[in-house]
Enzyme design. Structure first.
Site, PDB file in Angstrom:
ATOM      1  N   LYS A 186     -14.301   1.491  -3.560  1.00 53.66           N
ATOM      2  CA  LYS A 186     -12.842   1.673  -3.564  1.00 53.66           C
ATOM      3  C   LYS A 186     -12.088   0.407  -3.152  1.00 53.66           C
ATOM      4  O   LYS A 186     -10.971   0.169  -3.594  1.00 53.66           O
ATOM      5  CB  LYS A 186     -12.437   2.837  -2.659  1.00 53.66           C
ATOM      6  CG  LYS A 186     -12.923   4.204  -3.135  1.00 53.66           C
ATOM      7  CD  LYS A 186     -12.219   4.657  -4.394  1.00 53.66           C
ATOM      8  CE  LYS A 186     -12.619   6.068  -4.804  1.00 53.66           C
ATOM      9  NZ  LYS A 186     -12.127   6.424  -6.147  1.00 53.66           N
ATOM     10  N   GLU A 218      -3.458   8.643  -2.013  1.00 52.59           N
ATOM     11  CA  GLU A 218      -4.143   9.925  -1.865  1.00 52.59           C
ATOM     12  C   GLU A 218      -5.601   9.623  -1.533  1.00 52.59           C
ATOM     13  O   GLU A 218      -6.086   8.527  -1.802  1.00 52.59           O
ATOM     14  CB  GLU A 218      -4.070  10.711  -3.182  1.00 52.59           C
ATOM     15  CG  GLU A 218      -5.139  10.361  -4.232  1.00 52.59           C
ATOM     16  CD  GLU A 218      -5.022   8.953  -4.810  1.00 52.59           C
ATOM     17  OE1 GLU A 218      -3.951   8.338  -4.636  1.00 52.59           O
ATOM     18  OE2 GLU A 218      -5.998   8.450  -5.404  1.00 52.59           O
ATOM     19  N   SER A 264     -22.204   4.184  -5.438  1.00 52.76           N
ATOM     20  CA  SER A 264     -20.806   3.782  -5.266  1.00 52.76           C
ATOM     21  C   SER A 264     -20.353   3.744  -3.808  1.00 52.76           C
ATOM     22  O   SER A 264     -19.398   3.070  -3.468  1.00 52.76           O
ATOM     23  CB  SER A 264     -19.895   4.715  -6.064  1.00 52.76           C
ATOM     24  OG  SER A 264     -20.157   6.056  -5.699  1.00 52.76           O
TER      25      SER A 264
END
Lengths: 251, 402
Positions: free
Chosen positions: B91, B113, B384
């Site tokens: 991210k 969010e 990830s």
């Protein structure tokens, strides 16, 4: 000054939402907005968001919304508009949705999440015109002049001007720049202007009516209905609508 | 490549677009202009590259899972360890890029969010570094199940708001963030955390994430002197999957496999799904500003979803992935909660790596694939994120009192 009021179909129940709309029609509302509930109404604040959620939990469907709309259109002279989000019409089949709206006697559609830029892909305005529906365009205080000109070219019926930043819902104060905002809009747009979002008292309506042709009241009426004891709910709404109209009379 | 990417009108084929209320149009236009200008600006790209390297620790390793490969007896398994990024997941790649754009636009306040909390944590982190005020919306259910990340976000100075509407998960957090942006369109930057949302977010986040696939190409070339046969990634919104896939879209011989959350199985009622597998039972829709595939009723009401991993618990999917699926450029699959837990254990015991439950979906698919494929094939799966944040979920599953 004209007044547009708003209901959420199926809230608090199908019958009650119909009764509210009928009260609106008989107490002098000029336009009634019937919101077809959606699970993700991003332009709506707390009151209408919760009403959408509750109406869906009670089993409202697009089919029932259309039945309610048709019933109202047949039994009042007040022009009826369907307010909803694009996915509801898209999933129904946009052309079928427009055809059904026309058959139900609807004046126009208010769909906040289908901007003019998507017209080449969706043909929303084209289809509204094909079925004699006004595709009511929504604009905001930050819509730039070149975009107002584009919108002016396709808009019919009236333009819905969002009064301020934010979602629907009551506010203590109105946008202090209403006059300059609407004056800027009128330079480009020659059809009537409706003003909504945050208008909840007769005094605010009076202030809004100085600048706009149509005043929109939504959340306030739902809150009023919820807050009033059971046997006087409809009367309270009728009284409120009349108070708003009196306040807006030219003095 | 042209075939697979965004066209001039902001769509991926028929998907994508910018279906937002008029108030947000100028906001999206401003962002679009800034993004396309900055991505050509050498100063911007140098600054971003330096942050990737010195702040986040890129390049992340491409690690050969030797024990796992031996145990399964099939294709060679490589793991792209995005979990070793600063803040523990991929991210941060788009957070750094977007936060620099927010700075350029002179926005003082950032909102985001988050589902699993990984995007929220990365946003709070870059905001702390760049001196931006930060508010994170998080579904109340996710707020409860990803408490460690809530704590860390708050320690970083962010305000974390639990969202009580709808199913109280990622979708509700996105809606709350959109409502906030509608209320603050001029001074606030919405740092959207996946490859979804109105244009330019899907294209922009994929641009910032595509570093993952680029590194994989270089790293595998030096380790194996060739391209991978399979790339496997989990798909919530699609940011890590598109990050891995984008570089290889034109390499037809590379198979791209997107793994969704199978939850408790592909079962659903009129209102809720036991899974979040959009490509299994979803249909076309327009929600949260973009057209894609959504889990919804025949009336167009969005259904609640379920996944053991908060980051995949989402009813929509990247419009680019929807498009690639229509073009048959990606294959789709799903992993169920129990398979995910098994994959988590296997990776920990064989390789000493705790993967995030999201990433374990890709791992579960990799296990199935590797067994079926001959030894000369190579699978790269995107790990990830790392699994620290899942401590409480896992401890509960394994009856360990913390």
């Amino acid at each position: 000054m004209k007044l547009m009021t708003h209901i959420v179909a199926g809230y608090p129940s199908l019958k009650e939402s119909t009764d509210i709309a009928k009260t609106m029609a008989t107490t002098g509302t000029s336009f009634i907005e019937i919101q077809f509930p959606f699970s993700d109404p991003i332009a709506d604040g707390k009151t209408i968001l919760e009403a959408n959620t509750k109406a869906l939990a009670k089993g409202i469907t697009t089919k029932k919304c259309f039945a309610l709309t048709k019933d109202l259109a047949q039994n009042t002279d007040t022009p009826i508009l369907i307010m909803t989000y694009f996915n509801i019409a898209f999933k129904y089949g946009l052309e079928e949705f427009c055809r059904k709206a026309q058959k139900s006697g609807v004046y126009g559609l208010i769909i906040p999440d289908i901007p003019i830029d998507e017209e080449p892909f969706e043909n929303y305005i084209k289809l509204c015109k094909k079925y004699n529906l006004h595709p009511i365009q929504v604009i905001s205080p930050i819509t730039p002049p070149e975009r107002l000109r584009k919108i002016a070219k396709i808009a019919t019926g009236f333009i819905y001007c969002v009064s301020r930043y934010g979602t629907t819902g009551e506010k203590n104060t109105l946008n202090p720049d209403l006059r300059s905002y609407l004056a800027k809009v009128r330079k480009h747009i020659k059809i009537p202007l409706a003003l909504g979002f945050g208008i909840s008292t007769p005094a605010q309506a009076k202030e809004a009516a100085r600048n706009a042709d149509i005043i929109v009241i939504g959340s306030k009426i739902l809150n009023l209905y919820d807050e009033t004891p059971a046997n006087t709910k409809l009367k309270a709404i009728g009284n409120f609508i009349q108070k708003v109209q009196c306040a807006c009379l030219p003095s | 490549m042209k075939k697979y990417i965004l066209n001039k009108s902001g769509h991926f084929g028929e998907y994508g677009g910018r279906y937002v209320p008029e108030l947000l149009i100028p906001v999206m236009e401003e962002l679009e202009q800034a993004f396309y200008k900055l991505k050509k600006d050498p100063k911007f790209t140098q600054e971003l590259k330096a942050l990737y390297k010195n702040y986040s620790g890129r390049p992340t390793p491409l690690y050969f899972c030797e024990n796992l490969t031996k145990k399964l007896g099939g294709a060679k398994i490589y793991l792209k360890n995005e979990g070793l990024n600063h803040t523990g997941a991929h991210k941060i790649n788009h957070c750094l890029g977007q936060a620099l754009i927010a700075k350029h636009l002179k926005k003082k306040r950032v909102i985001a969010e988050t589902g699993a909390g990984q995007h929220g944590l990365a946003t709070a982190t870059v905001c702390a570094k760049l001196g931006l005020d930060c508010t994170i919306y998080m579904g109340a259910k996710d707020y409860e199940r990803q408490k460690p990340n809530v704590f860390f976000m708050e320690r970083l100075g962010a305000k974390v708001v639990p969202v009580q509407t709808g199913g109280k998960i990622l979708r509700d957090a996105i809606n709350a963030a959109l409502r906030d942006l509608i209320a603050h369109p001029t001074d606030t930057y919405y740092l959207l955390g996946t490859a979804c949302g109105p244009h330019p977010y899907p294209a922009m986040n994929v641009y910032f994430q595509s570093i993952v696939g680029k590194e994989v190409r270089t790293q595998l070339k030096s380790q194996e002197s060739r391209k991978p046969d399979y790339l496997v990634a989990c798909v919530g919104g699609g940011s890590n999957a598109m990050g891995l896939f984008h570089e290889f879209l034109d390499d037809k011989e590379v198979n791209l496999v997107a793994v969704e959350a199978g939850g408790k199985g592909i079962k659903e009622t009129d209102r809720a799904c036991q899974h979040a597998a959009r490509f299994q039972t979803g249909s076309k829709g327009v929600v949260e500003g973009f057209k894609s595939i959504f889990l919804q009723t025949k009336d167009g009401q969005i259904k609640e979803t379920h996944s053991i991993s908060a980051g995949l618990d989402y009813s929509g999917v990247s419009p680019q992935l929807a498009y690639l699926k229509d073009l048959n450029r990606i294959q789709t699959s799903y992993a169920k909660d129990n398979e995910v837990l098994e994959a988590h254990t296997l990776l920990a015991k064989e390789e000493g790596i705790f993967a995030a439950l999201e990433s374990c979906h890709a791992m579960a698919e990799t296990i199935k694939l590797a067994k079926k494929l001959p030894k000369n094939k190579i699978i790269v799966f995107n790990c990830s994120g790392r699994g620290d944040k899942d401590l409480f979920i896992l401890a509960k599953k394994y009856n360990f009192s913390l």
